[in-house]
Design a protein around this motif. Structure first.
Motif, PDB file in Angstrom:
ATOM      1  N   GLY A  71      -8.373 -11.567  48.716  1.00 44.04           N
ATOM      2  CA  GLY A  71      -7.195 -10.747  48.593  1.00 44.04           C
ATOM      3  C   GLY A  71      -6.415 -11.229  47.363  1.00 44.04           C
ATOM      4  N   TYR A 152      -0.196 -13.810  54.772  1.00 45.38           N
ATOM      5  CA  TYR A 152      -0.486 -12.746  54.973  1.00 45.38           C
ATOM      6  C   TYR A 152       0.271 -12.107  56.038  1.00 45.38           C
ATOM      7  CZ  TYR A 152      -3.618  -8.369  55.947  1.00 45.38           C
ATOM      8  OH  TYR A 152      -3.921  -7.280  56.148  1.00 45.38           O
ATOM      9  N   ARG A 193      -8.463  -7.028  50.962  1.00 46.55           N
ATOM     10  CA  ARG A 193      -6.969  -6.834  50.659  1.00 46.55           C
ATOM     11  C   ARG A 193      -6.366  -7.487  51.704  1.00 46.55           C
ATOM     12  NH1 ARG A 193      -4.602  -1.268  50.580  1.00 46.55           N
ATOM     13  NH2 ARG A 193      -3.332  -2.418  49.380  1.00 46.55           N
ATOM     14  N   ASP A 195      -3.804  -9.871  51.194  1.00 47.68           N
ATOM     15  CA  ASP A 195      -3.287 -10.318  50.261  1.00 47.68           C
ATOM     16  C   ASP A 195      -2.266 -11.385  50.684  1.00 47.68           C
ATOM     17  OD1 ASP A 195      -4.305  -8.291  48.543  1.00 47.68           O
ATOM     18  OD2 ASP A 195      -2.686  -6.941  48.690  1.00 47.68           O
TER      19      ASP A 195
END
Length: 213
Positions: A71, A152, A193, A195
């Motif tokens: 991510g 996250y 993803r 992140d």
């Protein structure tokens, strides 16, 4: 007179012999003396020695091939400090995977220059055992405030990621939810993803994960 005595003696001897013979036949024809029976020997029954059957070991369950987590990274500044990104098991906090990332961006004392944006800073944690994880990052330098992690979170999923494609700011009405989001790693797959871009878990009403030791 002598002849009569001789006949009498002879007759007596013959009678004795006859009696002896009769007695002998009587003994032979009688019941035989029972012999003492020999003591019976009890038969020793031996139990067969049990044969051990080797136990069939159950195969050790395997989690399957390892996966990965990847991510983007961010930091509320013109640079991103060196970080350690952690994936900590939801079920057991002693199970974790991590990766160190370098510093991204210019020295903060240098004025940034205009130009095309470079590749977005990112991370990848490889060799992650399949399972459920929380993902967050801590600074690896010694500056004050390095005990506040990036996470996250729901804020990333619900607010930051929907805004990044259109380069729009996060709406002010977006829920201020910085709860960690569970990441599921499947065998041989990469969870993408994920992140780690929310640096606001220290706000009131939120809880930051501790730095792993």
């Amino acid at each position: 007179m002598k002849t009569s005595r001789y006949v009498l003696y002879t007759t007596a001897i013959a009678a004795v012999l006859v009696v002896a013979v009769i007695a002998s036949f009587a003994l032979r024809g009688g019941n035989p003396v029972a012999s003492r029976p020999s003591p019976a020997i009890a038969a020793i029954t031996t139990s067969p020695t049990p044969t051990r059957t080797a136990a069939t070991a159950s195969p050790t369950p395997t989690a399957g091939p390892a996966g990965a987590i990847t991510g983007a990274l961010s930091y509320p500044s013109e640079f991103i400090p060196p970080l350690t990104v952690y994936a900590v098991s939801v079920a057991d906090q002693n199970v974790l995977f991590s990766v160190d990332t370098p510093r991204f961006g210019a020295d903060p004392s240098v004025q940034p220059t205009a130009g095309p944006a470079g590749p977005r800073p990112s991370y990848t944690i490889a060799g992650v055992t399949p399972g459920a994880y929380y993902v967050f990052a801590f600074r690896r330098d010694t500056v004050i405030g390095n005990d506040i992690p990036a996470v996250y979170s729901r804020f990333v999923v619900d607010c930051m990621q929907p805004s990044e494609g259109a380069q729009k700011p996060v709406p002010s009405s977006c829920p201020n939810d910085h709860t960690l989001v569970q990441v599921n790693v499947r065998p041989g797959e990469t969870a993408s993803r994920i992140d780690v871009t929310d640096w606001n878990c220290s706000l009131p009403g939120s809880t930051c994960p501790p730095r792993p030791r």
